[in-house]
Design an enzyme around this catalytic site. Structure first.
Site, PDB file in Angstrom:
ATOM      1  N   GLU A 374      37.926  54.642  33.944  1.00 54.18           N
ATOM      2  CA  GLU A 374      38.638  54.745  35.232  1.00 54.18           C
ATOM      3  C   GLU A 374      37.675  55.095  36.364  1.00 54.18           C
ATOM      4  O   GLU A 374      37.799  54.582  37.482  1.00 54.18           O
ATOM      5  CB  GLU A 374      39.753  55.793  35.144  1.00 54.18           C
ATOM      6  N   HIS A 502      50.611  46.030  29.780  1.00 53.56           N
ATOM      7  CA  HIS A 502      50.219  45.008  30.756  1.00 53.56           C
ATOM      8  C   HIS A 502      51.203  43.847  30.853  1.00 53.56           C
ATOM      9  O   HIS A 502      51.174  43.108  31.831  1.00 53.56           O
ATOM     10  CB  HIS A 502      48.815  44.505  30.433  1.00 53.56           C
TER      11      HIS A 502
HETATM   12  O1  X8Z Z   1      44.432  49.276  30.630  1.00 53.38           O
HETATM   13  C1  X8Z Z   1      43.307  49.702  30.458  1.00 53.38           C
HETATM   14  C2  X8Z Z   1      42.751  50.788  31.351  1.00 53.38           C
HETATM   15  C3  X8Z Z   1      43.249  50.681  32.752  1.00 53.38           C
HETATM   16  S1  X8Z Z   1      42.635  49.317  33.608  1.00 53.38           S
HETATM   17  C4  X8Z Z   1      43.147  52.129  30.801  1.00 53.38           C
HETATM   18  N1  X8Z Z   1      42.577  49.255  29.405  1.00 53.38           N
HETATM   19  C5  X8Z Z   1      43.078  48.261  28.473  1.00 53.38           C
HETATM   20  C6  X8Z Z   1      44.204  48.822  27.633  1.00 53.38           C
HETATM   21  O2  X8Z Z   1      44.411  50.035  27.621  1.00 53.38           O
HETATM   22  O3  X8Z Z   1      44.882  48.041  26.975  1.00 53.38           O
HETATM   23  C7  X8Z Z   1      41.215  49.669  29.072  1.00 53.38           C
HETATM   24  C8  X8Z Z   1      40.909  48.991  27.780  1.00 53.38           C
HETATM   25  C9  X8Z Z   1      41.909  47.902  27.608  1.00 53.38           C
HETATM   26 ZN    ZN Z   2      40.604  49.419  33.884  1.00 54.12          ZN
END
Ligand code: X8Z
Ligand code: ZN
Length: 603
Positions: A374, A502
């Site tokens: 982050e 996501h």
């Molecule tokens: O979503 C994230 C970050 C925020 S951009 C914590 N990541 C992905 C996830 O958690 O799925 C980082 C690694 C992959």
């Molecule tokens: Zn990130």
């Protein structure tokens, strides 16, 4: 927040256009248009991210409605501005203006139809989906009929620490039930978003996403497959070894050779990173401990101390300290009295060095790594916030995701010893393999997951996957790429993609796949800038100002140039390339191949 729905005020834009521009536009009109869009968008995006911040740190019907209403405004503005920009097609524009107009078209992960009702629906659905995820809880009654509920954080604790097959299954199944109600909403979201994407000249939302990489969407898709082919053999070796170790733990009936691994046994809700099962697969038990979580706990690290530890790495490179407001405005821990989105994120709420992180930090190594991730975003923000707002982005979104991760590659045992988080760092072959395997569980295990989420969405958006096949298509991809399988039968009542943040939050995911590859390119480049000679996996640029300068030069470019130029400035290469990743893991690769001799690999 980084890359959510961005959206506003078509009337304001139209009224502001110079009269001459209404007839025969010139390059000068286009330049003026680009400036106007940048200033309109800054005003709108500040409003939007303020509402998003409030909503994410306090989920209620009111904050959701408020955010949705501003998102609606931004969506309306975008739709109109993009259509307006078509007047300049075919004109010879200066590079900055051309890039601004290009970024205007591709900078949002969603587009809305111009129909006001549909736009309002889309914004409401988007807010609702993220809210369902944020509030998701798995509740069940005990034998006495008393109900108790677990949120994602608690269920993740089970996934990461329990070694009991049935307990793991219960937590996995519980979390995957929260997304069932998302299914009809997601279907509508896709239909409305696609309509919006078409209005602004894209075949569908996936085509819009793939157009943001300074090459054609087709070329980009091919590039991601090229990168996957580079790393797949290493992944396959890791998969084979880990499956063999899990079979020893849970029995070959539960984890059979030649078959996908049950998805709940890998220490992570989505089987995306496997570092939490390191103790089950440790190559050489009894060697020096690599247990950073234990050290954080025994040394009483609190969230602030963990974040300070992260900041001190960046400042050691000569980068500036985080502003005082960062410490005042961030959310470091999970509030007890309200619902929040715990999924970690980084923000510049007012696009003006108003840096924050939003996390629910626990004293674990996993969260220490996420903090560096982050802060990588925040350091990008802090070095480009003076650019016009459309240039305030990563060279591509994979770059943004790779900065903090590249720094974590410098968190070597020697560095951890220096800051007191590891005791001794004997350098022998056994320790090296232990360490490399632990790194691979995080970095290599993630690669197929990073790729497949958007393989699924691209197919959903294009219509190749129909709503009736959402879940089937999801598990087909998880099996194909990751070699994992659901631990219990799934049906189209389930909506397992929605159990991953996501998807309901509509954050594109290929960026993380790219970042896992780019971070090794960046790491190698920083090591070279530091004058380091030696194996890549032993390099740490901690304290090196030359490495910091190299990084800063790239951060300052933001999105002002095609990413190939930013990559060239950093690494001397114009292609994303997994060779440095393969180089980093070469000792492990050899070892894995030895171990896997005579095993039935693959699935
Ligand atoms: O979503 C994230 C970050 C925020 S951009 C914590 N990541 C992905 C996830 O958690 O799925 C980082 C690694 C992959
Ligand atoms: Zn990130």
């Amino acid at each position: 927040m980084l890359s959510t729905v961005r959206v506003a005020c078509a009337a304001a834009l139209l009224s502001a256009l110079p009269a001459a521009a209404q007839s025969k536009p010139t390059a000068a009109d286009a330049k003026q248009f680009a400036e106007r869009v940048n200033s309109d968008l800054k005003r709108l995006w500040v409003k939007q991210s303020t509402a998003e911040w409030i909503k994410s740190t306090y989920i209620t019907d009111d904050t959701e409605r408020n955010a949705a209403s501003i998102n609606e405004e931004v969506l309306a503005y975008m739709n109109q501005a993009i259509k307006d920009s078509r007047r300049f097609e075919g004109l010879k524009l200066d590079a900055d203006t051309a890039r601004t107009i290009h970024l205007l078209k591709v900078s949002s992960a969603i587009a809305a139809p111009s129909d006001a009702q549909k736009r309002a629906d889309l914004a409401a659905i988007a807010a609702k989906l993220e809210g369902l995820y944020g509030k998701g809880k798995y509740c069940k009654k005990d034998n006495a009929g008393k109900e108790s509920c677990k949120d994602l954080g608690e269920l993740e604790d089970v996934l990461s620490t329990s070694r009991n097959y049935d307990e793991l299954l219960d937590a996995w199944r519980g979390w995957h039930s929260i997304s069932q109600p998302m299914r009809p909403l997601y279907e509508r979201f896709v239909a409305l978003g696609n309509e919006g994407a078409k209005e602004i000249g894209f075949a569908n939302i996936g085509d819009l996403w793939k157009s943001a990489y300074d090459m054609s969407p087709d070329a980009f898709e091919k590039d991601t497959q090229r990168l996957w082919q580079q790393v797949k053999p290493l992944y396959d070796d890791l998969h084979c070894y880990v499956r063999g170790q899990l079979a020893k733990k849970y029995g070959a009936d539960k984890v059979p050779a030649g078959k996908p691994i049950p998805a709940h046994l890998l220490g992570n809700m989505w089987s995306q990173e496997w570092a939490n099962i390191y103790p089950l697969v440790e190559p050489y038990p009894g060697q020096a401990s690599l247990d950073v979580t234990a050290a954080l706990k025994s040394q009483g690290y609190d969230p602030i101390k963990m974040v300070k530890t992260g900041e001190s790495f960046f400042t050691s490179l000569g980068l500036k300290p985080l502003p005082q407001t960062f410490w005042e405005r961030s959310q470091f821990t999970k509030p007890r009295d309200r619902e929040v989105v715990c999924h970690a994120s980084a923000w510049d709420v007012t696009f003006n060095n108003d840096l924050r992180i939003k996390m629910c930090i626990k004293p674990t190594e996993e969260d220490l790594v996420t903090i560096h991730h982050e802060l990588g975003h925040d350091y990008y923000f802090t070095y480009y916030y003076q650019l016009p707002v459309l240039f305030q982005a990563g060279a591509n979104d994979g770059f943004h995701e790779a900065i903090g991760d590249a720094i974590t590659l410098s968190i070597t045992p020697a560095y951890l010893k220096q800051i007191g988080l590891l005791k001794d760092v004997p350098k022998n072959e056994k320790n090296l393999i232990n360490l490399q395997l632990k790194d691979a569980l995080e970095k290599v295990a993630f690669l197929p997951f990073g790729l497949l989420i958007d393989q699924w969405r691209w197919d959903v958006f294009s219509g190749k996957t129909a709503p009736a096949d959402y879940n089937k298509a999801w598990w087909a991809l998880r099996q194909k790429y990751q070699g994992v399988a659901p631990p219990v039968a799934r049906t189209e009542q389930d909506f397992d993609p929605g159990a991953k943040y996501h998807v309901p939050a509509n954050v594109p995911y290929t960026r993380y796949f790219l970042a896992r590859i780019l971070q090794f390119q960046f790491h190698k480049a920083m090591c070279e800038a530091a004058g380091y000679k030696g194996p890549l996996h032993e390099c740490s640029v901690f304290g090196n100002k030359e490495a910091g300068k190299r990084l800063q030069a790239m951060l300052e470019l933001g999105a002002s140039k095609p990413w190939q130029e930013a990559l060239f400035a950093m690494t001397g290469q114009r292609q994303m390339d997994a060779t440095p990743l393969i180089e980093y893991f070469s000792p492990l690769r050899q070892w894995l191949q030895q171990q896997n001799k005579g095993q039935t690999c693959g699935w």
